[in-house]
Design a protein around this motif. Structure first.
Motif, PDB file in Angstrom:
ATOM      1  N   LEU A  34      68.619  51.445  27.002  1.00 43.98           N
ATOM      2  CA  LEU A  34      67.582  51.754  28.021  1.00 43.98           C
ATOM      3  C   LEU A  34      66.204  51.597  27.415  1.00 43.98           C
ATOM      4  N   HIS A  35      66.219  51.540  26.060  1.00 45.24           N
ATOM      5  CA  HIS A  35      64.925  51.663  25.324  1.00 45.24           C
ATOM      6  C   HIS A  35      64.478  50.084  25.281  1.00 45.24           C
ATOM      7  N   ARG A  36      63.650  49.679  26.219  1.00 47.23           N
ATOM      8  CA  ARG A  36      62.957  48.368  25.925  1.00 47.23           C
ATOM      9  C   ARG A  36      61.331  48.445  25.898  1.00 47.23           C
ATOM     10  N   ASP A  37      60.918  47.993  25.000  1.00 45.21           N
ATOM     11  CA  ASP A  37      59.648  48.172  24.264  1.00 45.21           C
ATOM     12  C   ASP A  37      58.666  47.480  25.162  1.00 45.21           C
ATOM     13  N   SER A  38      58.992  46.479  25.994  1.00 54.27           N
ATOM     14  CA  SER A  38      57.868  45.694  26.725  1.00 54.27           C
ATOM     15  C   SER A  38      58.246  46.023  28.148  1.00 54.27           C
ATOM     16  N   PHE A  39      58.937  47.089  28.673  1.00 55.30           N
ATOM     17  CA  PHE A  39      59.334  47.507  30.022  1.00 55.30           C
ATOM     18  C   PHE A  39      58.060  47.980  30.672  1.00 55.30           C
ATOM     19  N   ILE A  40      57.523  47.310  31.652  1.00 56.24           N
ATOM     20  CA  ILE A  40      56.313  47.975  32.159  1.00 56.24           C
ATOM     21  C   ILE A  40      56.463  49.303  33.029  1.00 56.24           C
ATOM     22  N   TRP A  41      57.554  49.653  33.458  1.00 51.28           N
ATOM     23  CA  TRP A  41      57.650  50.972  34.004  1.00 51.28           C
ATOM     24  C   TRP A  41      57.802  52.032  32.734  1.00 51.28           C
ATOM     25  N   ASN A  42      57.804  51.742  31.596  1.00 52.30           N
ATOM     26  CA  ASN A  42      57.844  52.761  30.683  1.00 52.30           C
ATOM     27  C   ASN A  42      56.377  53.295  30.691  1.00 52.30           C
ATOM     28  N   LEU A  43      55.989  54.502  30.746  1.00 48.63           N
ATOM     29  CA  LEU A  43      54.667  55.190  30.737  1.00 48.63           C
ATOM     30  C   LEU A  43      53.874  54.848  29.594  1.00 48.63           C
ATOM     31  N   LYS A  44      54.414  54.696  28.322  1.00 47.42           N
ATOM     32  CA  LYS A  44      53.590  54.263  27.396  1.00 47.42           C
ATOM     33  C   LYS A  44      53.085  52.927  27.156  1.00 47.42           C
ATOM     34  N   ASN A  45      53.736  52.204  28.280  1.00 44.79           N
ATOM     35  CA  ASN A  45      53.236  50.665  28.143  1.00 44.79           C
ATOM     36  C   ASN A  45      52.059  50.548  29.384  1.00 44.79           C
ATOM     37  N   VAL A  46      51.326  51.556  29.837  1.00 45.65           N
ATOM     38  CA  VAL A  46      50.442  51.236  30.633  1.00 45.65           C
ATOM     39  C   VAL A  46      49.494  50.001  30.255  1.00 45.65           C
ATOM     40  N   PRO A  47      49.035  49.827  28.968  1.00 46.27           N
ATOM     41  CA  PRO A  47      48.091  48.667  28.976  1.00 46.27           C
ATOM     42  C   PRO A  47      48.705  47.352  29.295  1.00 46.27           C
ATOM     43  N   LEU A  48      50.011  47.247  29.259  1.00 53.85           N
ATOM     44  CA  LEU A  48      50.592  45.856  29.791  1.00 53.85           C
ATOM     45  C   LEU A  48      50.221  45.771  31.150  1.00 53.85           C
ATOM     46  N   LEU A  49      49.770  46.580  31.938  1.00 52.90           N
ATOM     47  CA  LEU A  49      49.300  46.346  33.333  1.00 52.90           C
ATOM     48  C   LEU A  49      48.035  45.565  33.480  1.00 52.90           C
ATOM     49  N   GLU A  50      47.342  45.359  32.431  1.00 52.79           N
ATOM     50  CA  GLU A  50      46.142  44.434  32.355  1.00 52.79           C
ATOM     51  C   GLU A  50      46.457  43.140  32.750  1.00 52.79           C
ATOM     52  N   LYS A  51      47.557  42.649  32.367  1.00 49.82           N
ATOM     53  CA  LYS A  51      47.978  40.987  32.875  1.00 49.82           C
ATOM     54  C   LYS A  51      48.078  40.859  34.389  1.00 49.82           C
ATOM     55  N   TYR A  52      48.214  42.069  34.880  1.00 50.68           N
ATOM     56  CA  TYR A  52      48.336  41.937  36.369  1.00 50.68           C
ATOM     57  C   TYR A  52      47.045  42.357  37.141  1.00 50.68           C
ATOM     58  N   MET A  53      46.017  42.397  36.483  1.00 49.07           N
ATOM     59  CA  MET A  53      44.844  42.978  37.353  1.00 49.07           C
ATOM     60  C   MET A  53      44.320  41.861  38.260  1.00 49.07           C
ATOM     61  N   ASP A  54      44.729  40.662  38.279  1.00 50.89           N
ATOM     62  CA  ASP A  54      44.531  39.628  39.156  1.00 50.89           C
ATOM     63  C   ASP A  54      44.901  39.974  40.513  1.00 50.89           C
ATOM     64  N   ALA A  55      45.925  40.622  40.632  1.00 46.23           N
ATOM     65  CA  ALA A  55      46.891  41.071  41.781  1.00 46.23           C
ATOM     66  C   ALA A  55      45.751  41.918  42.441  1.00 46.23           C
ATOM     67  N   LEU A  56      44.924  42.482  42.093  1.00 44.67           N
ATOM     68  CA  LEU A  56      44.150  43.529  42.728  1.00 44.67           C
ATOM     69  C   LEU A  56      42.981  42.700  43.584  1.00 44.67           C
ATOM     70  N   GLY A  57      42.688  41.746  43.156  1.00 45.39           N
ATOM     71  CA  GLY A  57      41.497  40.790  43.269  1.00 45.39           C
ATOM     72  C   GLY A  57      40.065  41.708  43.277  1.00 45.39           C
ATOM     73  N   GLN A  58      39.551  41.763  44.392  1.00 47.92           N
ATOM     74  CA  GLN A  58      38.167  42.599  44.443  1.00 47.92           C
ATOM     75  C   GLN A  58      38.547  43.892  45.133  1.00 47.92           C
ATOM     76  N   GLU A  97      38.086  48.747  39.797  1.00 49.03           N
ATOM     77  CA  GLU A  97      37.453  49.724  38.686  1.00 49.03           C
ATOM     78  C   GLU A  97      38.138  50.969  38.079  1.00 49.03           C
ATOM     79  N   ILE A  98      38.591  51.474  39.309  1.00 40.29           N
ATOM     80  CA  ILE A  98      39.248  52.806  38.881  1.00 40.29           C
ATOM     81  C   ILE A  98      40.445  52.428  38.051  1.00 40.29           C
ATOM     82  N   VAL A  99      41.256  51.658  38.332  1.00 39.39           N
ATOM     83  CA  VAL A  99      42.557  51.225  37.427  1.00 39.39           C
ATOM     84  C   VAL A  99      42.018  50.725  36.050  1.00 39.39           C
ATOM     85  N   GLU A 100      41.085  49.945  36.094  1.00 43.35           N
ATOM     86  CA  GLU A 100      40.482  49.380  34.721  1.00 43.35           C
ATOM     87  C   GLU A 100      40.187  50.434  33.810  1.00 43.35           C
ATOM     88  N   GLN A 101      39.552  51.486  34.570  1.00 44.36           N
ATOM     89  CA  GLN A 101      38.769  52.820  33.833  1.00 44.36           C
ATOM     90  C   GLN A 101      40.193  53.376  33.277  1.00 44.36           C
TER      91      GLN A 101
END
Length: 233
Positions: free
Chosen positions: A172-196, A201-205
């Motif tokens: 169950l311990h997967r270091d790159s699993f995006i649903w692991n709360l400590k991996n919040v920074p991995l969500l940066e690669k999906y920011m384009d999905a939000l468009g404008q 801005e709130i998510v980025e902050q």
């Protein structure tokens, strides 16, 4: 959600079975006759809501189930799916309103099937769980009482799982699993999905604040680790 190479990788990993194919799998693998089947929302797996026809051999079985077909990556790790199934059964035995795991005709909790999609053979683990009727929280009016009950249930769940042990729990311990709360920074690669989107801005902050205030202190936080224990049946 992802774009470019990441989106292509996810697309290749996600199952794309038709309703007819899924129905045939339920009948051939689990020995149940399907009367109706429809797709359910999913992220990188594939889910179907299955209605079971009653026969004299299945009169005592579930009337509705969920067929879960794992993506190709998760299907390479049967230990992960096994532990997930065992957690479900453990919580069920502890009194939580969870689904039940249906066994295959060979009395297994899951089955590996291989399909030729025209460009090669792909293998997927599939399992069948009983269907739990109800309303998703996202479709329920939010109230202080509801939020309290969700928090109370989460705390009870966490406390109960402290006594869960399984020799393959480490899967169950997967270091790159995006649903692991400590991996919040991995969500940066999906920011384009939000468009404008105005929430971008709130998510980025939030991500930047997490990196500054949490990531730098992760070593000071308690991360519960289970020790290997007896196999949960």
């Amino acid at each position: 959600m992802a774009s470019g190479a990441n989106q292509q990788t996810q697309a290749l990993a996600k199952p794309d079975f038709t309703e007819a194919q899924a129905s045939a799998l339920v009948e051939s693998v689990f020995g149940l006759k399907v009367s109706k089947i429809q797709p359910l929302p999913s992220y990188d797996d594939q889910n179907f809501h299955v209605h079971i026809s009653r026969t004299k051999d299945t009169a005592d079985g579930p009337a509705e189930c969920v067929l879960k077909i794992s993506n190709t990556e998760a299907s390479k790790n049967p230990d992960l799916i096994e532990v997930q199934n065992c957690v479900i059964m453990f919580l069920k035995a502890a009194g939580f309103p969870t689904a039940s795991v249906c066994h295959t005709k060979e009395d297994n909790m899951m089955s590996l099937v291989s399909v030729d999609n025209g460009s090669g053979t792909r293998s997927h683990l599939l399992r069948l769980l009983t269907f739990l009727p109800g309303s998703p929280v996202a479709q329920t009016p939010v109230s202080p009482r509801l939020l309290y009950e969700i928090g109370r249930l989460a705390a009870k769940l966490d406390k109960t799982l402290e006594s869960f042990h399984h020799p393959k729990l480490q899967s169950l311990h997967r270091d790159s699993f995006i649903w692991n709360l400590k991996n919040v920074p991995l969500l940066e690669k999906y920011m384009d999905a939000l468009g404008q989107n105005g929430n971008r801005e709130i998510v980025e902050q939030v991500i930047q604040l997490f990196k500054k205030e949490v990531v730098t202190k992760l070593s000071h936080f308690r991360e519960y680790q289970h020790s290997p224990g007896p196999h949960v049946e």
